[in-house]
Motif scaffolding. Structure first.
Motif, PDB file in Angstrom:
ATOM      1  N   CYS A 129      -6.211  -6.948  70.557  1.00 59.33           N
ATOM      2  CA  CYS A 129      -4.738  -6.596  69.893  1.00 59.33           C
ATOM      3  C   CYS A 129      -4.727  -7.811  69.403  1.00 59.33           C
ATOM      4  CB  CYS A 129      -3.937  -6.250  71.126  1.00 59.33           C
ATOM      5  SG  CYS A 129      -3.017  -7.712  72.268  1.00 59.33           S
ATOM      6  N   SER A 130      -3.333  -7.527  68.365  1.00 60.06           N
ATOM      7  CA  SER A 130      -3.218  -8.574  67.447  1.00 60.06           C
ATOM      8  C   SER A 130      -1.645  -8.757  67.392  1.00 60.06           C
ATOM      9  CB  SER A 130      -3.499  -8.093  65.874  1.00 60.06           C
ATOM     10  OG  SER A 130      -3.112  -9.091  64.904  1.00 60.06           O
ATOM     11  N   LEU A 131      -1.147 -10.078  67.247  1.00 55.74           N
ATOM     12  CA  LEU A 131       0.235 -10.416  67.148  1.00 55.74           C
ATOM     13  C   LEU A 131       0.584 -11.079  65.901  1.00 55.74           C
ATOM     14  CD1 LEU A 131      -0.252  -9.744  70.154  1.00 55.74           C
ATOM     15  CD2 LEU A 131       1.377 -11.904  70.892  1.00 55.74           C
ATOM     16  N   ARG A 132       1.659 -10.499  65.441  1.00 54.40           N
ATOM     17  CA  ARG A 132       1.814 -11.057  63.912  1.00 54.40           C
ATOM     18  C   ARG A 132       3.339 -11.669  64.008  1.00 54.40           C
ATOM     19  NH1 ARG A 132       1.359  -5.154  60.912  1.00 54.40           N
ATOM     20  NH2 ARG A 132      -0.934  -5.001  60.817  1.00 54.40           N
ATOM     21  N   PRO A 133       3.265 -13.062  63.988  1.00 54.47           N
ATOM     22  CA  PRO A 133       4.445 -14.020  63.893  1.00 54.47           C
ATOM     23  C   PRO A 133       5.158 -13.689  62.653  1.00 54.47           C
ATOM     24  CG  PRO A 133       2.588 -15.043  64.804  1.00 54.47           C
ATOM     25  CD  PRO A 133       2.062 -13.793  64.207  1.00 54.47           C
ATOM     26  N   THR A 134       6.292 -13.657  62.566  1.00 54.39           N
ATOM     27  CA  THR A 134       7.053 -13.973  61.250  1.00 54.39           C
ATOM     28  C   THR A 134       7.160 -15.465  61.136  1.00 54.39           C
ATOM     29  OG1 THR A 134       9.148 -13.692  62.520  1.00 54.39           O
ATOM     30  CG2 THR A 134       8.289 -11.750  61.264  1.00 54.39           C
ATOM     31  N   GLY A 135       8.061 -16.288  60.439  1.00 52.49           N
ATOM     32  CA  GLY A 135       8.057 -17.372  60.249  1.00 52.49           C
ATOM     33  C   GLY A 135       8.320 -18.184  61.567  1.00 52.49           C
ATOM     34  N   ILE A 136       7.255 -18.778  61.857  1.00 51.19           N
ATOM     35  CA  ILE A 136       7.522 -19.543  63.191  1.00 51.19           C
ATOM     36  C   ILE A 136       8.327 -20.885  63.092  1.00 51.19           C
ATOM     37  CG2 ILE A 136       6.593 -20.538  65.305  1.00 51.19           C
ATOM     38  CD1 ILE A 136       3.890 -18.967  64.622  1.00 51.19           C
ATOM     39  N   TYR A 137       9.023 -21.426  63.876  1.00 48.84           N
ATOM     40  CA  TYR A 137       9.773 -22.745  63.975  1.00 48.84           C
ATOM     41  C   TYR A 137       9.684 -23.194  65.099  1.00 48.84           C
ATOM     42  CZ  TYR A 137      13.984 -20.834  66.135  1.00 48.84           C
ATOM     43  OH  TYR A 137      14.789 -19.887  66.960  1.00 48.84           O
ATOM     44  N   GLY A 138      10.075 -24.555  65.220  1.00 48.20           N
ATOM     45  CA  GLY A 138      10.201 -25.210  66.703  1.00 48.20           C
ATOM     46  C   GLY A 138       9.625 -26.587  66.442  1.00 48.20           C
ATOM     47  N   GLU A 139       9.554 -27.290  67.832  1.00 45.20           N
ATOM     48  CA  GLU A 139       9.155 -28.646  67.887  1.00 45.20           C
ATOM     49  C   GLU A 139       7.458 -28.642  67.203  1.00 45.20           C
ATOM     50  OE1 GLU A 139      10.482 -27.689  72.044  1.00 45.20           O
ATOM     51  OE2 GLU A 139      10.590 -26.630  70.124  1.00 45.20           O
ATOM     52  N   GLY A 140       7.300 -29.759  66.203  1.00 42.71           N
ATOM     53  CA  GLY A 140       5.884 -29.773  65.791  1.00 42.71           C
ATOM     54  C   GLY A 140       5.839 -29.030  64.591  1.00 42.71           C
ATOM     55  N   HIS A 141       6.882 -28.284  63.948  1.00 48.93           N
ATOM     56  CA  HIS A 141       6.538 -27.684  62.906  1.00 48.93           C
ATOM     57  C   HIS A 141       6.371 -28.587  61.546  1.00 48.93           C
ATOM     58  CE1 HIS A 141       7.799 -24.165  59.709  1.00 48.93           C
ATOM     59  NE2 HIS A 141       6.639 -24.394  59.981  1.00 48.93           N
ATOM     60  N   GLU A 142       5.342 -28.513  60.966  1.00 51.91           N
ATOM     61  CA  GLU A 142       4.998 -29.771  59.838  1.00 51.91           C
ATOM     62  C   GLU A 142       5.989 -29.381  58.481  1.00 51.91           C
ATOM     63  OE1 GLU A 142       3.998 -32.857  58.015  1.00 51.91           O
ATOM     64  OE2 GLU A 142       3.337 -32.425  60.206  1.00 51.91           O
ATOM     65  N   LEU A 143       6.030 -28.058  58.196  1.00 50.98           N
ATOM     66  CA  LEU A 143       6.882 -27.744  57.264  1.00 50.98           C
ATOM     67  C   LEU A 143       8.303 -28.373  57.358  1.00 50.98           C
ATOM     68  CD1 LEU A 143       6.335 -26.666  54.249  1.00 50.98           C
ATOM     69  CD2 LEU A 143       7.019 -24.498  55.230  1.00 50.98           C
ATOM     70  N   MET A 144       8.797 -28.134  58.506  1.00 47.39           N
ATOM     71  CA  MET A 144      10.037 -28.681  58.907  1.00 47.39           C
ATOM     72  C   MET A 144      10.244 -30.218  58.495  1.00 47.39           C
ATOM     73  SD  MET A 144      13.329 -28.126  59.550  1.00 47.39           S
ATOM     74  CE  MET A 144      13.395 -26.493  60.191  1.00 47.39           C
ATOM     75  N   ARG A 145       9.009 -30.865  59.173  1.00 48.69           N
ATOM     76  CA  ARG A 145       9.027 -32.342  58.736  1.00 48.69           C
ATOM     77  C   ARG A 145       9.147 -32.741  57.386  1.00 48.69           C
ATOM     78  NH1 ARG A 145       6.872 -35.567  62.794  1.00 48.69           N
ATOM     79  NH2 ARG A 145       5.728 -33.934  63.553  1.00 48.69           N
ATOM     80  N   GLN A 146       8.518 -31.919  56.441  1.00 49.96           N
ATOM     81  CA  GLN A 146       8.268 -32.100  55.024  1.00 49.96           C
ATOM     82  C   GLN A 146       9.525 -31.775  54.446  1.00 49.96           C
ATOM     83  OE1 GLN A 146       5.248 -30.004  53.372  1.00 49.96           O
ATOM     84  NE2 GLN A 146       3.718 -30.426  54.859  1.00 49.96           N
ATOM     85  N   PHE A 147      10.175 -30.803  55.048  1.00 46.40           N
ATOM     86  CA  PHE A 147      11.729 -30.580  54.401  1.00 46.40           C
ATOM     87  C   PHE A 147      12.655 -31.727  54.611  1.00 46.40           C
ATOM     88  CE2 PHE A 147      10.846 -25.726  54.795  1.00 46.40           C
ATOM     89  CZ  PHE A 147      10.490 -25.678  53.122  1.00 46.40           C
ATOM     90  N   TYR A 148      12.628 -32.424  55.969  1.00 41.76           N
ATOM     91  CA  TYR A 148      13.264 -33.596  56.231  1.00 41.76           C
ATOM     92  C   TYR A 148      12.911 -34.639  55.122  1.00 41.76           C
ATOM     93  CZ  TYR A 148      15.301 -37.240  59.199  1.00 41.76           C
ATOM     94  OH  TYR A 148      15.616 -38.619  59.565  1.00 41.76           O
ATOM     95  N   GLN A 149      11.789 -35.049  55.264  1.00 44.48           N
ATOM     96  CA  GLN A 149      11.396 -36.021  54.508  1.00 44.48           C
ATOM     97  C   GLN A 149      11.851 -35.949  52.890  1.00 44.48           C
ATOM     98  OE1 GLN A 149      10.356 -38.707  55.339  1.00 44.48           O
ATOM     99  NE2 GLN A 149       9.684 -38.311  57.344  1.00 44.48           N
ATOM    100  N   GLN A 150      11.915 -34.682  52.303  1.00 40.68           N
ATOM    101  CA  GLN A 150      12.188 -34.214  50.864  1.00 40.68           C
ATOM    102  C   GLN A 150      13.647 -34.449  50.872  1.00 40.68           C
ATOM    103  OE1 GLN A 150      10.381 -30.696  49.280  1.00 40.68           O
ATOM    104  NE2 GLN A 150      12.534 -30.272  48.326  1.00 40.68           N
ATOM    105  N   GLY A 151      14.481 -34.294  51.875  1.00 38.99           N
ATOM    106  CA  GLY A 151      15.951 -34.356  51.914  1.00 38.99           C
ATOM    107  C   GLY A 151      16.474 -35.790  51.931  1.00 38.99           C
ATOM    108  N   LEU A 152      15.612 -36.459  52.604  1.00 41.67           N
ATOM    109  CA  LEU A 152      16.004 -38.000  52.531  1.00 41.67           C
ATOM    110  C   LEU A 152      15.918 -38.669  51.177  1.00 41.67           C
ATOM    111  CD1 LEU A 152      14.168 -39.444  55.789  1.00 41.67           C
ATOM    112  CD2 LEU A 152      16.503 -38.785  55.617  1.00 41.67           C
ATOM    113  N   ARG A 153      15.035 -38.000  50.366  1.00 45.74           N
ATOM    114  CA  ARG A 153      14.710 -38.401  48.906  1.00 45.74           C
ATOM    115  C   ARG A 153      15.843 -38.086  47.995  1.00 45.74           C
ATOM    116  NH1 ARG A 153       9.094 -37.385  50.454  1.00 45.74           N
ATOM    117  NH2 ARG A 153       9.240 -35.300  49.489  1.00 45.74           N
ATOM    118  N   THR A 154      16.610 -37.163  48.424  1.00 44.68           N
ATOM    119  CA  THR A 154      17.578 -36.536  47.656  1.00 44.68           C
ATOM    120  C   THR A 154      19.002 -36.821  48.301  1.00 44.68           C
ATOM    121  OG1 THR A 154      17.539 -34.417  48.734  1.00 44.68           O
ATOM    122  CG2 THR A 154      16.302 -34.650  46.654  1.00 44.68           C
ATOM    123  N   GLY A 155      19.086 -37.801  49.195  1.00 43.95           N
ATOM    124  CA  GLY A 155      20.601 -38.423  49.941  1.00 43.95           C
ATOM    125  C   GLY A 155      20.814 -37.257  50.560  1.00 43.95           C
ATOM    126  N   ARG A 156      20.139 -36.616  51.521  1.00 50.11           N
ATOM    127  CA  ARG A 156      20.353 -35.564  52.504  1.00 50.11           C
ATOM    128  C   ARG A 156      21.126 -34.350  51.880  1.00 50.11           C
ATOM    129  NH1 ARG A 156      19.701 -37.767  57.995  1.00 50.11           N
ATOM    130  NH2 ARG A 156      19.349 -40.181  57.955  1.00 50.11           N
TER     131      ARG A 156
END
Length: 367
Positions: A183-210
């Motif tokens: 069987c196959s499971l199809r997640p939509t956008g996964i989020y949570g602890e360890g999500h690398e893209l969220m880490r990138q958004f955080y770093q990008q936000g720091l560069r623009t003064g939050r």
């Protein structure tokens, strides 16, 4: 019914979802004696999860190598195939994506057939369906909703091909006169602890003064699902695939929970605002056609610079189409078929994710 002392194999077990899944199996699985964690890059902290009931074994290997896959699967009872190369930015060649996602799945299916392993749960993706490049909305849809599917990019193409192979293998006769159930499971956008893209958004936000500048209309909605609930659904699917193979075999299930429907930007702000980030603008500050031109420019630069370096910004025509197109699911199929209800509420999911994002603050302060 699942037999006692089973061996579970989790491919991609050290990745974002895989590591949560391994922890979930240790804490809540039944009849499991060993969890084999298979990955190209090992997370040694998972080794410490072993206890008196369940042994966690880390095995390094390449999913695109048949020999490596055979070595880890031999003697297994259940396979949760989560190994995948996710890239929608052009950071890796299309051939490598295909090698991991398609050839890797072929290897898993071949070894299951040769070794008589009966049960396979595949981690697919919403992108086997959409959003499509024409911007057609997928609004509160379910597994049976008709949708115009257009695959062009290497990642969704590879996941669609791999899922098709997995589902077509259901019911196949394998070693020992057994039957393979998948069987196959199809997640939509996964989020949570360890999500690398969220880490990138955080770093990008720091560069623009939050400050984050709105680019997508808030009316554009996306389904998001907490990683702990995705892991929980995998565990239940693996158990019930054994108990009710004729019902679950050959089926696809969207992963869902009670996370709110919001645009990607507004959803990310649910966590980033706790660190002092703020969204600028109630409406997009840049017209869509300018964003599209910028996305096209990025693609052109990527092509021109390819011989010299890897230029792979977050914005390209495909990611813009995904972010700008409503894609939400509303289904209870997993609940009806194998009793799934979210293990984590939205409040718990948000609290856990915010706590993880806030840990970035501590690291910044300690520098």
């Amino acid at each position: 019914m699942p037999s006692e002392g089973q061996v579970y194999v989790v491919t991609g077990g050290c990745g974002f979802l895989g590591s949560h899944l391994v922890r979930m199996l240790v804490e809540r699985s039944r009849n499991v004696a060993e969890i084999r964690v298979f990955d190209l890059h090992l997370d040694e902290t998972l080794r410490t999860l072993s206890n008196d009931q369940v042994k966690v074994t880390l095995i390094q290997g390449d999913i695109s190598s048949l020999e490596d896959v055979r070595a880890v699967l031999t003697g297994g009872h259940v396979v949760i195939h989560s190994a995948s190369l996710v890239d929608v930015w052009g950071r890796v060649p299309a051939s490598k994506i295909t090698k991991v996602n398609v050839t890797g799945t072929e290897n898993v299916l071949r070894v299951c057939e040769e070794e008589g392993i009966q049960y396979l749960v595949y981690t697919s993706s919403m992108e086997v369906v959409g959003p499509n490049i024409h911007g057609d909305p997928f609004f509160r849809a379910n597994e049976d909703t008709e949708y115009n599917i257009y695959h062009k990019e290497p990642y969704p193409l590879s996941k669609s091909t791999a899922e098709k192979m997995v589902l077509e293998a259901n019911g196949k006769k394998i070693k020992g006169g057994r039957i393979l159930y998948t069987c196959s499971l199809r997640p939509t956008g996964i989020y949570g602890e360890g999500h690398e893209l969220m880490r990138q958004f955080y770093q990008q936000g720091l560069r623009t003064g939050r400050r984050l500048f709105r680019a997508i209309p808030p009316s554009t909605e996306h389904g998001r699902v907490y990683v702990g609930n995705v892991a929980w659904m995998h565990l239940l699917a693996a158990q019930h695939l054994q108990e009710r193979p004729s019902l679950l075999g050959g089926q696809v299930y969207y992963c869902y929970d009670h996370s709110p429907y919001k645009s990607y930007e507004d959803f990310n702000m649910e966590f980033l605002s706790a660190c002092g980030f703020r969204m600028i603008g109630s409406r997009p500050l840049v017209p869509y056609f300018l964003l599209y031109l910028l996305a096209l420019l990025n693609s052109l630069l990527q092509w021109l610079l390819y011989p010299f370096c890897t230029y792979a910004p977050i914005l390209n025509p495909y990611t813009l189409a995904v972010a700008s197109t409503t894609f939400t699911v509303q289904t209870d199929k997993a609940e009806r078929h194998f009793g799934y209800t979210p293990l984590f509420s939205w409040e718990e999911s948000k609290r856990n994710t915010v706590g993880w994002v806030k840990s970035f603050e501590e690291k910044e302060k300690s520098r």
